[in-house]
Scaffold this motif. Structure first.
Motif, PDB file in Angstrom:
ATOM      1  N   ALA A 190       0.855  -1.187   0.000  1.00 37.23           N
ATOM      2  CA  ALA A 190       0.000   0.000   0.000  1.00 37.23           C
ATOM      3  C   ALA A 190       0.893   1.240   0.000  1.00 37.23           C
ATOM      4  O   ALA A 190       1.765   1.384   0.857  1.00 37.23           O
ATOM      5  CB  ALA A 190      -0.904   0.014   1.223  1.00 37.23           C
ATOM      6  N   THR A 191       0.641   2.109  -0.969  1.00 32.44           N
ATOM      7  CA  THR A 191       1.428   3.342  -1.110  1.00 32.44           C
ATOM      8  C   THR A 191       0.520   4.540  -0.907  1.00 32.44           C
ATOM      9  O   THR A 191      -0.527   4.642  -1.555  1.00 32.44           O
ATOM     10  CB  THR A 191       2.066   3.408  -2.507  1.00 32.44           C
ATOM     11  N   PRO A 192       0.883   5.461  -0.017  1.00 33.07           N
ATOM     12  CA  PRO A 192       0.017   6.618   0.200  1.00 33.07           C
ATOM     13  C   PRO A 192      -0.027   7.531  -1.025  1.00 33.07           C
ATOM     14  O   PRO A 192       0.980   7.706  -1.725  1.00 33.07           O
ATOM     15  CB  PRO A 192       0.668   7.323   1.395  1.00 33.07           C
ATOM     16  N   THR A 193      -1.179   8.107  -1.285  1.00 29.80           N
ATOM     17  CA  THR A 193      -1.318   9.103  -2.346  1.00 29.80           C
ATOM     18  C   THR A 193      -1.274  10.487  -1.705  1.00 29.80           C
ATOM     19  O   THR A 193      -1.117  10.629  -0.492  1.00 29.80           O
ATOM     20  CB  THR A 193      -2.641   8.925  -3.111  1.00 29.80           C
ATOM     21  N   GLU A 194      -1.445  11.495  -2.511  1.00 28.97           N
ATOM     22  CA  GLU A 194      -1.441  12.871  -1.989  1.00 28.97           C
ATOM     23  C   GLU A 194      -2.633  13.128  -1.070  1.00 28.97           C
ATOM     24  O   GLU A 194      -2.666  14.131  -0.351  1.00 28.97           O
ATOM     25  CB  GLU A 194      -1.459  13.862  -3.157  1.00 28.97           C
ATOM     26  N   HIS A 195      -3.622  12.219  -1.104  1.00 29.75           N
ATOM     27  CA  HIS A 195      -4.809  12.383  -0.252  1.00 29.75           C
ATOM     28  C   HIS A 195      -4.773  11.451   0.959  1.00 29.75           C
ATOM     29  O   HIS A 195      -5.807  11.152   1.548  1.00 29.75           O
ATOM     30  CB  HIS A 195      -6.082  12.092  -1.065  1.00 29.75           C
ATOM     31  N   ALA A 196      -3.587  11.003   1.341  1.00 23.93           N
ATOM     32  CA  ALA A 196      -3.477  10.038   2.440  1.00 23.93           C
ATOM     33  C   ALA A 196      -3.611  10.693   3.808  1.00 23.93           C
ATOM     34  O   ALA A 196      -3.968  10.020   4.778  1.00 23.93           O
ATOM     35  CB  ALA A 196      -2.152   9.299   2.361  1.00 23.93           C
ATOM     36  N   LYS A 197      -3.334  11.979   3.890  1.00 19.70           N
ATOM     37  CA  LYS A 197      -3.379  12.663   5.176  1.00 19.70           C
ATOM     38  C   LYS A 197      -4.345  13.842   5.125  1.00 19.70           C
ATOM     39  O   LYS A 197      -4.604  14.412   4.069  1.00 19.70           O
ATOM     40  CB  LYS A 197      -1.984  13.156   5.566  1.00 19.70           C
ATOM     41  N   GLY A 198      -4.864  14.168   6.323  1.00 13.59           N
ATOM     42  CA  GLY A 198      -5.727  15.341   6.431  1.00 13.59           C
ATOM     43  C   GLY A 198      -7.075  15.168   5.772  1.00 13.59           C
ATOM     44  O   GLY A 198      -7.698  16.161   5.376  1.00 13.59           O
ATOM     45  N   THR A 199      -7.553  13.937   5.642  1.00 10.61           N
ATOM     46  CA  THR A 199      -8.843  13.691   5.001  1.00 10.61           C
ATOM     47  C   THR A 199      -9.559  12.568   5.731  1.00 10.61           C
ATOM     48  O   THR A 199      -8.923  11.730   6.376  1.00 10.61           O
ATOM     49  CB  THR A 199      -8.660  13.308   3.522  1.00 10.61           C
ATOM     50  N   MET A 200     -10.867  12.538   5.616  1.00  9.47           N
ATOM     51  CA  MET A 200     -11.654  11.479   6.217  1.00  9.47           C
ATOM     52  C   MET A 200     -11.685  10.227   5.349  1.00  9.47           C
ATOM     53  O   MET A 200     -12.266   9.221   5.714  1.00  9.47           O
ATOM     54  CB  MET A 200     -13.082  11.961   6.509  1.00  9.47           C
ATOM     55  N   TRP A 201     -11.068  10.306   4.162  1.00 11.87           N
ATOM     56  CA  TRP A 201     -10.910   9.145   3.289  1.00 11.87           C
ATOM     57  C   TRP A 201      -9.423   9.007   2.964  1.00 11.87           C
ATOM     58  O   TRP A 201      -8.987   9.294   1.849  1.00 11.87           O
ATOM     59  CB  TRP A 201     -11.731   9.307   2.008  1.00 11.87           C
ATOM     60  N   PRO A 202      -8.599   8.610   3.944  1.00  9.43           N
ATOM     61  CA  PRO A 202      -7.146   8.539   3.739  1.00  9.43           C
ATOM     62  C   PRO A 202      -6.807   7.533   2.631  1.00  9.43           C
ATOM     63  O   PRO A 202      -6.962   6.330   2.801  1.00  9.43           O
ATOM     64  CB  PRO A 202      -6.601   8.102   5.098  1.00  9.43           C
ATOM     65  N   GLU A 203      -6.333   8.055   1.510  1.00  7.50           N
ATOM     66  CA  GLU A 203      -6.245   7.278   0.271  1.00  7.50           C
ATOM     67  C   GLU A 203      -4.865   6.665   0.053  1.00  7.50           C
ATOM     68  O   GLU A 203      -3.832   7.325   0.224  1.00  7.50           O
ATOM     69  CB  GLU A 203      -6.598   8.191  -0.900  1.00  7.50           C
ATOM     70  N   PHE A 204      -4.863   5.411  -0.354  1.00 12.08           N
ATOM     71  CA  PHE A 204      -3.647   4.672  -0.704  1.00 12.08           C
ATOM     72  C   PHE A 204      -3.886   3.943  -2.027  1.00 12.08           C
ATOM     73  O   PHE A 204      -5.025   3.809  -2.475  1.00 12.08           O
ATOM     74  CB  PHE A 204      -3.307   3.642   0.377  1.00 12.08           C
ATOM     75  N   GLN A 205      -2.807   3.458  -2.624  1.00  8.04           N
ATOM     76  CA  GLN A 205      -2.903   2.583  -3.783  1.00  8.04           C
ATOM     77  C   GLN A 205      -2.355   1.211  -3.420  1.00  8.04           C
ATOM     78  O   GLN A 205      -1.251   1.097  -2.871  1.00  8.04           O
ATOM     79  CB  GLN A 205      -2.130   3.154  -4.973  1.00  8.04           C
ATOM     80  N   LEU A 206      -3.122   0.185  -3.738  1.00  5.70           N
ATOM     81  CA  LEU A 206      -2.715  -1.183  -3.444  1.00  5.70           C
ATOM     82  C   LEU A 206      -2.231  -1.872  -4.710  1.00  5.70           C
ATOM     83  O   LEU A 206      -2.816  -1.716  -5.787  1.00  5.70           O
ATOM     84  CB  LEU A 206      -3.884  -1.991  -2.868  1.00  5.70           C
ATOM     85  N   ASN A 207      -1.165  -2.658  -4.560  1.00  9.08           N
ATOM     86  CA  ASN A 207      -0.655  -3.481  -5.654  1.00  9.08           C
ATOM     87  C   ASN A 207      -0.302  -4.856  -5.097  1.00  9.08           C
ATOM     88  O   ASN A 207       0.474  -4.966  -4.130  1.00  9.08           O
ATOM     89  CB  ASN A 207       0.590  -2.846  -6.283  1.00  9.08           C
ATOM     90  N   GLY A 208      -0.882  -5.889  -5.684  1.00  5.85           N
ATOM     91  CA  GLY A 208      -0.616  -7.227  -5.194  1.00  5.85           C
ATOM     92  C   GLY A 208      -1.565  -8.248  -5.773  1.00  5.85           C
ATOM     93  O   GLY A 208      -2.231  -8.003  -6.785  1.00  5.85           O
TER      94      GLY A 208
END
Length: 591
Positions: A190-208
């Motif tokens: 899981a890699t954090p995106t630019e929306h990973a912090k400071g949001t109620m939907w902390p966004e990551f990208q999954l690869n696997g």
């Protein structure tokens, strides 16, 4: 001779699964307050009629899922088609409040008993529809505990909705190729995106790659992925909420997004021994958008509520399957004539003895499961004692493993009571057996759960709670009943003492002990629950009093407790030579 000529078998006709059940009505009579029982029992009777009419008719229309990976232009589409019957069974669950009842909590800690009673009645005709419902329930609990306010507002109401047109189901993605139950080898990152912090939907990208994903037709899933260093194993895993399609939240009138809109590709559907209707797949995750649940690197801890809930559903699937097979066997015995038509099977002592043995197992597993469910309800509503909290930690794993070990064998016995008729696919017992086999594996094998209980025993208060509860129930037996149960009580007390001694030495336990030790807990705990019910039945002079007392006595004396106590003793005394001999017996002396 034409098929219409000669002898014609009399069809058996199952009754209402609630009113004809040998254990459930009496158990709920004891566990539910009278005011709650007065409200829920009419609904359970109504629902029982629905099970043998409309729900059974729906179950006849289910078919295995189909996957189309490419369209005629050679473009990847991954269209997963499920049958109308499967979708209708899912709709029934939502309409009936599965899992809504658990979160509406109209009956407080007893809501779990009420909702699971419905699951119990439906399980035998559900084609394992409660697999996705269990994960939906588990996801709802995780959101309730650690979801952000926006997740609770946008998603939780859909997971517990009674409206099938807006309700969401959830999957659960843990299993990967390197590890199976050992999530420490998880490869998905899981890699954090630019929306990973400071949001109620902390966004990551999954690869696997997820090797086993039940309910691939769900709207969302919870998944483990690595957010730290591989060398940290399971300590660097985090829990994520994964939309299967994007956008996740859309107007109901909007077209359904593409199945690959969130970078989730179905490698193939699994070719399983049973649970053929459940769409289970291998999934490739490629830059898949996901939202962090809880804190980073706390994934194993944060997914535990899902596992606890799905393990109870697993136990319920087992006893629901036995209920269905036992109902078939007992109703068949009332119409099948033998001895040149002079005797019906129900009047044959040898045949009834076999049915009684199946019923004994069913009753023991039912009491074990519902006793644990009540503790779960108390914990979720904040009214559980410290003792009940410790007991729930042990018994959740025991319910899953012990029921799985016993269920398929009981169903096989029920099959044999119908003779050749029982072996026929259309009767339904064969499907129940195949579906039950997965419960020995799904959410942890018996060996995996046995080690989990060993780890929990490192906290001495855990099994101290088991001991105090068990002995308190034994002390509650009135003197008038102790005389009748003297032999069975002495066996049970010995089993309890052996259980406490085994887990007291958990830090220095022989490697052969954990599995039989878990079965020992299953036998002793189910016996204590049966005793608790027998005492209540005796004290209240219930109409089933004599039966309840005899069920306890037989389960302790004849149900296998003494046998598993001997297994534990042998395992405790095992020396290295026995372990070596096990290898030679299994692989030959040359290995």
């Amino acid at each position: 001779m034409g098929v219409e000529e000669g002898f014609q078998p009399i069809p058996y006709l199952e009754g209402n699964p609630y009113t004809t059940d040998p254990a459930l009505p009496g158990l709920l009579k004891r566990l539910l307050p009278p005011s709650v029982a007065a409200e829920v029992e009419p609904d359970l009777v109504r629902f029982g009629d629905e099970v043998i009419t409309s729900i059974r008719a729906i179950s006849e229309r289910v078919a295995p899922p189909r996957l189309t990976q490419y369209n005629h232009w050679g473009q990847r589409v991954d269209v997963l088609e499920t049958s109308e019957g499967w979708r209708d069974l899912k709709a029934v669950c939502f309409k009936e409040g599965m899992p809504g009842i658990f979160y509406e909590r109209k009956y407080n800690e007893y809501s779990r008993l009420y909702g699971f009673a419905k699951i119990h009645l439906m399980a035998g005709d559900s084609h394992v529809i409660h697999c996705p419902m269990s994960m939906t329930d588990g996801c709802a609990r995780v959101l309730e505990l650690i979801g952000t306010p926006e997740m609770k507002r946008e998603l939780l109401p859909r997971l517990i909705s009674r409206d099938p047109s807006t309700a969401f189901t959830s999957g659960q993605w843990m299993t990967e190729r390197p590890g199976g139950s050992d999530v420490s080898l998880t490869e998905t990152t899981a890699t954090p995106t630019e929306h990973a912090k400071g949001t109620m939907w902390p966004e990551f990208q999954l690869n696997g790659f997820k090797w086993f994903s039940s309910a691939t037709d769900s709207n969302i899933s919870v998944a483990l992925a690595r957010t730290g260093d591989t060398k940290d194993g399971s300590r660097s895993l985090s829990l994520f909420l994964v939309p299967l399609r994007l956008p996740l939240i859309r107007d109901i009138s909007s077209p359904e997004p593409s199945p690959i809109s969130n970078g989730i590709y179905v490698h193939r559907l699994k070719n399983k021994i049973g649970t053929h209707i459940v769409p289970t797949a291998e999934l490739s995750l490629q830059s898949t958008k996901a939202y962090l649940l809880g804190e980073l690197n706390q994934g194993v801890k944060n997914i535990i509520p899902v596992l606890n809930i799905t393990r109870i559903y697993s136990g319920m699937s087992g006893i629901g399957g036995i209920r269905k097979c036992l109902a078939i066997a007992t109703t068949y015995s009332q119409v099948r004539a033998i001895r040149s038509g002079t005797q019906v099977l129900k009047d044959n002592a040898l045949h009834v003895a076999q049915l009684a043995s199946i019923s004994l197992t069913y009753r023991a597993l039912t009491h074990l499961t519902y006793g644990t469910i009540l503790m779960m309800g108390k914990v979720e509503t904040g009214v559980a004692s410290v003792e009940e909290q410790h007991l729930l930690r042990i018994l959740t794993a025991v319910v899953k493993a012990f029921t799985a070990e016993k269920a398929a064998a009981a169903m096989e016995e029920a099959m044999t009571t119908l003779g050749g008729m029982g072996y026929m696919e259309e009767v339904g017992i064969g499907r129940s057996i195949r579906d039950a086999l997965v419960e020995k594996i799904w959410e942890g094998t018996t060996a995996v759960l046995a080690m989990e209980i060993v780890r929990s025993a490192k906290n001495p208060t855990t099994f101290a709670a088991f001991g105090s509860w068990s002995l308190r129930v034994i002390d509650s037996v009135p003197d008038s009943l102790k005389v009748r149960l003297q032999h069975s009580l002495s066996i049970l007390q010995a089993g309890i003492q052996q259980t406490l001694a085994v887990y007291k030495a958990s830090t220095d336990m022989s490697p052969l002990v954990p599995r039989p030790a878990l079965l020992l807990v299953g036998h002793t705990a189910s016996s204590v629950f049966l005793l608790e019910h027998a005492v209540w039945s005796w004290n209240t002079k219930d109409t089933e009093c004599e039966t309840d007392v005899e069920v306890f006595r037989r389960w302790v004396v004849e149900g296998g407790l003494s046998g598993v106590m001997e297994e534990v003793r042998i395992a405790q005394e095992a020396v290295k030579s026995r372990i070596a001999t096990n290898r030679s017996i299994t692989y030959g002396s040359k290995l």
